[in-house]
Design a protein around this motif. Structure first.
Motif, mmCIF file in Angstrom:
data_model
loop_
_atom_site.group_PDB
_atom_site.id
_atom_site.type_symbol
_atom_site.label_atom_id
_atom_site.label_comp_id
_atom_site.label_asym_id
_atom_site.label_seq_id
_atom_site.Cartn_x
_atom_site.Cartn_y
_atom_site.Cartn_z
ATOM 1 N N LYS A 83 51.745 96.089 -41.372
ATOM 2 C CA LYS A 83 52.875 96.923 -41.817
ATOM 3 C C LYS A 83 52.648 98.392 -41.492
ATOM 4 C CE LYS A 83 54.558 94.108 -45.652
ATOM 5 N NZ LYS A 83 54.732 94.066 -47.121
ATOM 6 N N SER A 84 51.399 98.815 -41.514
ATOM 7 C CA SER A 84 51.107 100.221 -41.203
ATOM 8 C C SER A 84 51.401 100.543 -39.745
ATOM 9 C CB SER A 84 49.645 100.558 -41.522
ATOM 10 O OG SER A 84 48.776 99.998 -40.555
ATOM 11 N N GLY A 85 51.446 99.519 -38.894
ATOM 12 C CA GLY A 85 51.732 99.727 -37.485
ATOM 13 C C GLY A 85 53.205 99.834 -37.163
ATOM 14 N N LEU A 86 54.060 99.659 -38.160
ATOM 15 C CA LEU A 86 55.501 99.742 -37.914
ATOM 16 C C LEU A 86 55.933 101.127 -37.444
ATOM 17 C CD1 LEU A 86 56.875 97.627 -40.893
ATOM 18 C CD2 LEU A 86 56.881 97.012 -38.470
ATOM 19 N N ASN A 87 55.209 102.153 -37.843
ATOM 20 C CA ASN A 87 55.558 103.527 -37.472
ATOM 21 C C ASN A 87 54.797 104.024 -36.253
ATOM 22 O OD1 ASN A 87 57.245 103.645 -39.737
ATOM 23 N ND2 ASN A 87 55.555 104.278 -41.036
ATOM 24 N N GLN A 88 54.060 103.132 -35.598
ATOM 25 C CA GLN A 88 53.272 103.509 -34.429
ATOM 26 C C GLN A 88 53.737 102.686 -33.234
ATOM 27 O OE1 GLN A 88 49.145 102.886 -35.317
ATOM 28 N NE2 GLN A 88 49.378 103.585 -37.417
ATOM 29 N N ALA A 89 53.543 103.226 -32.057
ATOM 30 C CA ALA A 89 53.945 102.507 -30.844
ATOM 31 C C ALA A 89 52.842 102.628 -29.793
ATOM 32 C CB ALA A 89 55.247 103.071 -30.299
ATOM 33 N N ALA A 90 52.792 101.640 -28.928
ATOM 34 C CA ALA A 90 51.851 101.663 -27.803
ATOM 35 C C ALA A 90 52.244 102.812 -26.872
ATOM 36 C CB ALA A 90 51.880 100.334 -27.070
ATOM 37 N N PRO A 91 51.282 103.441 -26.213
ATOM 38 C CA PRO A 91 51.553 104.645 -25.422
ATOM 39 C C PRO A 91 52.592 104.489 -24.312
ATOM 40 C CG PRO A 91 49.191 104.277 -25.618
ATOM 41 C CD PRO A 91 49.867 103.112 -26.239
ATOM 42 N N PHE A 92 52.510 103.437 -23.530
ATOM 43 C CA PHE A 92 53.402 103.329 -22.375
ATOM 44 C C PHE A 92 54.614 102.449 -22.626
ATOM 45 C CE2 PHE A 92 49.386 104.644 -20.515
ATOM 46 C CZ PHE A 92 49.800 105.690 -19.721
ATOM 47 N N THR A 93 54.400 101.299 -23.241
ATOM 48 C CA THR A 93 55.496 100.347 -23.423
ATOM 49 C C THR A 93 56.335 100.635 -24.659
ATOM 50 O OG1 THR A 93 54.056 98.855 -24.655
ATOM 51 C CG2 THR A 93 54.263 98.475 -22.268
ATOM 52 N N GLN A 94 55.813 101.419 -25.562
ATOM 53 C CA GLN A 94 56.467 101.736 -26.827
ATOM 54 C C GLN A 94 56.684 100.493 -27.698
ATOM 55 O OE1 GLN A 94 57.021 104.959 -27.996
ATOM 56 N NE2 GLN A 94 55.728 105.313 -26.206
ATOM 57 N N ILE A 95 55.871 99.464 -27.465
ATOM 58 C CA ILE A 95 55.893 98.286 -28.331
ATOM 59 C C ILE A 95 55.273 98.681 -29.664
ATOM 60 C CG2 ILE A 95 54.950 95.961 -28.668
ATOM 61 C CD1 ILE A 95 54.905 95.643 -25.631
ATOM 62 N N SER A 96 55.899 98.239 -30.737
ATOM 63 C CA SER A 96 55.382 98.560 -32.069
ATOM 64 C C SER A 96 53.956 98.041 -32.216
ATOM 65 C CB SER A 96 56.266 97.940 -33.142
ATOM 66 O OG SER A 96 55.689 98.107 -34.416
ATOM 67 N N MET A 97 53.097 98.861 -32.765
ATOM 68 C CA MET A 97 51.707 98.457 -32.973
ATOM 69 C C MET A 97 51.604 97.336 -34.011
ATOM 70 S SD MET A 97 49.970 100.065 -30.786
ATOM 71 C CE MET A 97 48.285 99.837 -31.268
ATOM 72 N N ALA A 98 52.665 97.120 -34.763
ATOM 73 C CA ALA A 98 52.663 96.014 -35.720
ATOM 74 C C ALA A 98 52.472 94.685 -35.007
ATOM 75 C CB ALA A 98 53.963 96.006 -36.523
ATOM 76 N N TYR A 99 52.967 94.564 -33.779
ATOM 77 C CA TYR A 99 52.756 93.338 -33.009
ATOM 78 C C TYR A 99 51.277 93.159 -32.660
ATOM 79 C CZ TYR A 99 57.795 92.996 -32.475
ATOM 80 O OH TYR A 99 59.131 92.891 -32.717
ATOM 81 N N TYR A 100 50.615 94.229 -32.355
ATOM 82 C CA TYR A 100 49.177 94.165 -32.077
ATOM 83 C C TYR A 100 48.421 93.804 -33.354
ATOM 84 C CZ TYR A 100 49.908 96.687 -27.642
ATOM 85 O OH TYR A 100 50.297 97.055 -26.386
ATOM 86 N N TYR A 101 48.728 94.521 -34.415
ATOM 87 C CA TYR A 101 48.006 94.334 -35.672
ATOM 88 C C TYR A 101 48.297 92.983 -36.319
ATOM 89 C CZ TYR A 101 47.403 99.441 -35.364
ATOM 90 O OH TYR A 101 47.113 100.709 -34.957
ATOM 91 N N SER A 102 49.421 92.362 -35.971
ATOM 92 C CA SER A 102 49.781 91.071 -36.561
ATOM 93 C C SER A 102 48.829 89.957 -36.153
ATOM 94 C CB SER A 102 51.207 90.690 -36.169
ATOM 95 O OG SER A 102 52.125 91.574 -36.754
ATOM 96 N N ALA A 103 48.051 90.175 -35.137
ATOM 97 C CA ALA A 103 47.079 89.159 -34.725
ATOM 98 C C ALA A 103 46.099 88.863 -35.852
ATOM 99 C CB ALA A 103 46.333 89.622 -33.481
ATOM 100 N N ILE A 104 45.796 89.856 -36.659
ATOM 101 C CA ILE A 104 44.822 89.657 -37.744
ATOM 102 C C ILE A 104 45.369 88.705 -38.808
ATOM 103 C CG2 ILE A 104 43.494 90.794 -39.578
ATOM 104 C CD1 ILE A 104 43.457 93.282 -37.707
ATOM 105 N N PRO A 105 46.515 88.991 -39.433
ATOM 106 C CA PRO A 105 46.972 88.054 -40.466
ATOM 107 C C PRO A 105 47.383 86.692 -39.917
ATOM 108 C CG PRO A 105 48.629 89.754 -40.129
ATOM 109 C CD PRO A 105 47.407 90.162 -39.351
ATOM 110 N N VAL A 106 47.890 86.654 -38.698
ATOM 111 C CA VAL A 106 48.286 85.363 -38.128
ATOM 112 C C VAL A 106 47.055 84.478 -37.920
ATOM 113 C CG1 VAL A 106 49.224 84.243 -36.063
ATOM 114 C CG2 VAL A 106 50.428 86.184 -37.072
ATOM 115 N N SER A 107 46.034 85.019 -37.274
ATOM 116 C CA SER A 107 44.850 84.201 -36.994
ATOM 117 C C SER A 107 44.076 83.862 -38.261
ATOM 118 C CB SER A 107 43.941 84.887 -35.980
ATOM 119 O OG SER A 107 43.405 86.062 -36.523
ATOM 120 N N THR A 108 43.935 84.797 -39.168
ATOM 121 C CA THR A 108 43.198 84.484 -40.394
ATOM 122 C C THR A 108 44.004 83.568 -41.312
ATOM 123 O OG1 THR A 108 43.900 86.575 -41.407
ATOM 124 C CG2 THR A 108 41.737 86.537 -40.335
ATOM 125 N N GLY A 109 45.330 83.635 -41.224
ATOM 126 C CA GLY A 109 46.152 82.676 -41.963
ATOM 127 C C GLY A 109 45.950 81.268 -41.435
#
Length: 135
Positions: A83-109
């Motif tokens: 959720k903290s990544g919702l206000n951040q974006a990747a430098p070039f693609t501007q993809i929300s960092m929440a997509y990157y950070y979501s790997a943690i809860p998805v895999s640990t879930g």
């Protein structure tokens, strides 16, 4: 991609770094979950070998419960981190960092689910008094 584009065109493709980073993150966390499914994470067999067969199974079940609790903890805090990544974006693609950070809860879930299955199988084998093979 970066090496080829720099060598041939003398230009850098900025978006490829963002995409490669996301692919790497998801590959690593998917591999972690896959190892949990197959129960192939590293453990200290030398310490477990010191115990009799019944005691070893009890210790393995306790360790599995601790690992399950840790995975649930990571899942919960991984959601908060994503959720903290919702206000951040990747430098070039501007993809929300929440997509990157979501790997943690998805895999640990997913890991929590697999470890819960293993825990139930271990408990049932302890109650029945015989070891079951986990496939």
């Amino acid at each position: 991609i970066q090496i080829i584009s720099r060598f041939i065109t003398q230009l850098s493709i900025g978006w490829s770094t963002d995409i490669m980073r996301m692919c790497f993150i998801y590959a690593v966390f998917s591999g972690i979950a896959y190892c949990a499914k197959r129960n192939e994470h590293i453990n200290l067999d030398i310490v477990l070998a010191l115990f009799p067969k019944k005691g070893r199974k009890i210790i393995e079940t306790i360790i599995l419960l601790v690992v399950l609790a840790f995975c649930l903890f990571l899942t919960w805090y991984g959601v908060l981190y994503a959720k903290s990544g919702l206000n951040q974006a990747a430098p070039f693609t501007q993809i929300s960092m929440a997509y990157y950070y979501s790997a943690i809860p998805v895999s640990t879930g997913i890991m929590s689910f697999y470890y819960a299955q293993l825990f139930v199988k271990d408990i049932s084998s302890l109650i029945k008094g015989k070891e079951q093979t986990i496939e």
